[in-house]
Design an enzyme around this catalytic site. Structure first.
Site, PDB file in Angstrom:
ATOM      1  CG  ASP A  79      69.026  49.571 -46.463  1.00 44.40           C
ATOM      2  OD1 ASP A  79      68.598  48.887 -45.511  1.00 44.40           O
ATOM      3  OD2 ASP A  79      68.501  50.642 -46.809  1.00 44.40           O
ATOM      4  N   GLY A  80      68.615  46.322 -46.671  1.00 39.95           N
ATOM      5  CA  GLY A  80      67.542  45.482 -47.207  1.00 39.95           C
ATOM      6  C   GLY A  80      67.421  44.094 -46.598  1.00 39.95           C
ATOM      7  CG  ASN A  81      70.537  42.452 -44.214  1.00 39.35           C
ATOM      8  OD1 ASN A  81      70.830  42.320 -45.391  1.00 39.35           O
ATOM      9  ND2 ASN A  81      71.442  42.684 -43.272  1.00 39.35           N
ATOM     10  NE  ARG A  99      63.793  47.490 -47.185  1.00 41.92           N
ATOM     11  CZ  ARG A  99      64.539  48.376 -47.803  1.00 41.92           C
ATOM     12  NH1 ARG A  99      64.135  48.889 -48.951  1.00 41.92           N
ATOM     13  NH2 ARG A  99      65.691  48.747 -47.282  1.00 41.92           N
ATOM     14  CD  GLU A 143      81.531  59.038 -60.517  1.00 41.80           C
ATOM     15  OE1 GLU A 143      80.335  58.920 -60.832  1.00 41.80           O
ATOM     16  OE2 GLU A 143      82.224  60.030 -60.803  1.00 41.80           O
ATOM     17  CB  SER A 184      72.142  56.262 -43.901  1.00 42.99           C
ATOM     18  OG  SER A 184      70.911  56.169 -44.570  1.00 42.99           O
ATOM     19  CD  GLU A 212      73.254  57.729 -36.702  1.00 45.92           C
ATOM     20  OE1 GLU A 212      73.796  56.969 -37.531  1.00 45.92           O
ATOM     21  OE2 GLU A 212      73.862  58.693 -36.173  1.00 45.92           O
ATOM     22  CG  ASN A 213      72.198  50.383 -37.305  1.00 44.04           C
ATOM     23  OD1 ASN A 213      73.119  49.951 -37.999  1.00 44.04           O
ATOM     24  ND2 ASN A 213      71.083  50.872 -37.856  1.00 44.04           N
ATOM     25  NE  ARG A 230      70.697  53.006 -48.269  1.00 43.70           N
ATOM     26  CZ  ARG A 230      70.525  53.672 -47.145  1.00 43.70           C
ATOM     27  NH1 ARG A 230      71.101  54.846 -46.989  1.00 43.70           N
ATOM     28  NH2 ARG A 230      69.777  53.181 -46.169  1.00 43.70           N
TER      29      ARG A 230
END
Ligand code: FPP
Length: 216
Positions: free
Chosen positions: A4-6, A8, A183, A172, A51-52, A164
């Protein structure tokens, strides 16, 4: 890994989102190489969720373009390095040419015995569990084991560590069943900035955790 975070990462640099995803693929390549050299049995990457599809059409098309390019450019490296490719999710809903590339890549790496690289595409854990339950019911009693045996991950080792990036504390719809005793490791680092060093740090911390699986 929930990558995640591409978006931003790109926004912070005033770049188009597409460039964030492009850098994200470079991270994928580095992390797969690292996983291989560390001898990980399996690595699963959440590349496109069910969902994408709600994202704007041009972003979906950018992601599909990157996926196409990635399979074409990296397949030989997988073959040469004994990586077994696997897909989680209903990938047959993707464009026919992508399905063809995937089927070729699956066939060419099917007998490899090194790291399994599972890419989740059009994947949703709830959908996966529903499909597995239906398949299990068709064969006999529904039990945790009979469902586990019908999941897309049926031939993979148990999920040990779920990572994540980008500071979001959510699953998600990713590997919900498999995560029962996994873990969890969260980092604020954005996916394009994630390095093999971060992976090493996560694995080190994982090694220090005491896993009791409900016992004591
Ligand atoms: C999250 O960033 C990332 C994705 C939705 C897709 C991940 C895809 C890649 C790394 C590239 C394609 C993968 C392969 C294997 C070829 P985001 O857009 O949600 O970021 P944001 O939350 O910062 O907006």
């Amino acid at each position: 890994m929930i990558m995640d975070g591409n978006g931003r990462w790109a926004k912070k640099r005033l770049l188009p989102r597409a460039l964030g995803h492009k850098r994200g693929v470079e991270t994928v390549r580095e992390i797969v190489r690292a996983a291989r050299s560390m001898g990980l049995e399996a690595l699963t990457l959440y590349a496109f969720s069910s969902e994408n599809w709600r994202r704007p059409a041009d972003e979906i098309s950018d992601l599909m373009g990157l996926l196409r390019h990635f399979i074409k450019s990296d397949l030989e490296e997988f073959v040469a390095n004994n990586v077994r490719l696997k897909i989680l999710g209903e990938y047959h809903a993707l464009a026919p040419d992508i399905c063809e590339l995937i089927d070729t890549a699956l066939a060419r790496t099917a007998h490899n015995t090194g790291t399994t690289l599972a890419i989740a595409l059009n994947y949703g854990a709830q959908q996966e569990i529903a499909r597995a339950a239906q398949a299990a019911a068709a064969k006999g009693p529904i039990t945790p084991e009979s469902i586990t045996d019908e999941l897309d991950t049926w031939d993979m080792p148990p999920l040990d560590l779920l990572i994540r990036t980008s500071g979001e504390l959510r699953l998600s719809n990713f590997m919900l069943w498999q995560a029962a005793y996994a873990e969890l490791w969260f980092t604020d680092v954005l996916w394009p900035d994630f390095t093999p060093e971060h992976l090493r740090e996560a694995l080190n911390q994982f090694g220090k955790r005491e896993r009791r699986y409900g016992g004591r």
